[in-house]
Design a protein around this motif. Sequence first.
Motif, PDB file in Angstrom:
ATOM      1  N   PRO A   1       0.945  -1.149   0.066  1.00  0.00           N
ATOM      2  CA  PRO A   1      -0.044   0.077   0.115  1.00  0.00           C
ATOM      3  C   PRO A   1       0.908   1.257  -0.106  1.00  0.00           C
ATOM      4  O   PRO A   1       0.210   2.491  -0.464  1.00  0.00           O
ATOM      5  N   THR A   2       2.108   1.338   0.576  1.00  0.00           N
ATOM      6  CA  THR A   2       2.840   2.232   0.523  1.00  0.00           C
ATOM      7  C   THR A   2       3.742   2.561  -1.042  1.00  0.00           C
ATOM      8  O   THR A   2       4.202   3.708  -0.951  1.00  0.00           O
ATOM      9  N   VAL A   3       3.287   1.788  -1.911  1.00  0.00           N
ATOM     10  CA  VAL A   3       3.922   2.015  -3.292  1.00  0.00           C
ATOM     11  C   VAL A   3       2.737   2.528  -4.211  1.00  0.00           C
ATOM     12  O   VAL A   3       1.859   1.769  -4.326  1.00  0.00           O
ATOM     13  N   THR A   4       2.885   3.545  -4.496  1.00  0.00           N
ATOM     14  CA  THR A   4       1.921   4.070  -5.611  1.00  0.00           C
ATOM     15  C   THR A   4       2.146   3.688  -6.913  1.00  0.00           C
ATOM     16  O   THR A   4       2.970   4.054  -7.531  1.00  0.00           O
ATOM     17  N   SER A   5       1.201   3.070  -7.482  1.00  0.00           N
ATOM     18  CA  SER A   5       1.513   2.226  -8.957  1.00  0.00           C
ATOM     19  C   SER A   5       0.827   3.294  -9.840  1.00  0.00           C
ATOM     20  O   SER A   5       1.040   3.125 -11.137  1.00  0.00           O
ATOM     21  N   GLY A   6      -0.122   4.144  -9.429  1.00  0.00           N
ATOM     22  CA  GLY A   6      -0.904   4.828 -10.342  1.00  0.00           C
ATOM     23  C   GLY A   6      -0.912   6.227 -10.434  1.00  0.00           C
ATOM     24  O   GLY A   6      -0.361   6.885  -9.291  1.00  0.00           O
ATOM     25  N   ILE A   7      -1.493   7.158 -11.228  1.00  0.00           N
ATOM     26  CA  ILE A   7      -1.628   8.316 -11.091  1.00  0.00           C
ATOM     27  C   ILE A   7      -3.220   8.822 -11.045  1.00  0.00           C
ATOM     28  O   ILE A   7      -4.038   8.069 -11.739  1.00  0.00           O
ATOM     29  N   ARG A   8      -3.571   9.774 -10.599  1.00  0.00           N
ATOM     30  CA  ARG A   8      -4.931  10.366 -10.698  1.00  0.00           C
ATOM     31  C   ARG A   8      -4.865  11.754 -11.193  1.00  0.00           C
ATOM     32  O   ARG A   8      -4.120  12.513 -10.943  1.00  0.00           O
ATOM     33  N   ALA A   9      -5.541  12.098 -12.218  1.00  0.00           N
ATOM     34  CA  ALA A   9      -5.793  13.337 -12.776  1.00  0.00           C
ATOM     35  C   ALA A   9      -7.091  13.935 -12.522  1.00  0.00           C
ATOM     36  O   ALA A   9      -7.928  13.422 -13.239  1.00  0.00           O
ATOM     37  N   GLY A  10      -7.052  14.702 -11.484  1.00  0.00           N
ATOM     38  CA  GLY A  10      -8.234  15.334 -10.945  1.00  0.00           C
ATOM     39  C   GLY A  10      -8.924  16.514 -11.798  1.00  0.00           C
ATOM     40  O   GLY A  10      -7.874  17.211 -12.686  1.00  0.00           O
TER      41      GLY A  10
END
Length: 82
Positions: A20-29
Amino acid sequence: LGAAGITVNKNNIPFDTQKPTVTSGIRAGTAALTTRGMREDEMRKIAGMFRRALDHADDAQRLAEIKAEAREMACSFPMFAW
């Protein structure tokens, strides 16, 4: 994307096998963009900037051009009306 003046959030992806501490994606709000008055046409242009930035990630000149384009668009849609 940052070198092209595009800011995104790092996020976890559902069902990702990483910790969970590894962010594998991005979010474009889009909330901040629509609040500024951007609509479908601008979203298409922004998607094109994403693609060009990723396609030319190693080309500093192209990234600078995209950054200038992103800045111009942002300035055309100020956060607050003065």
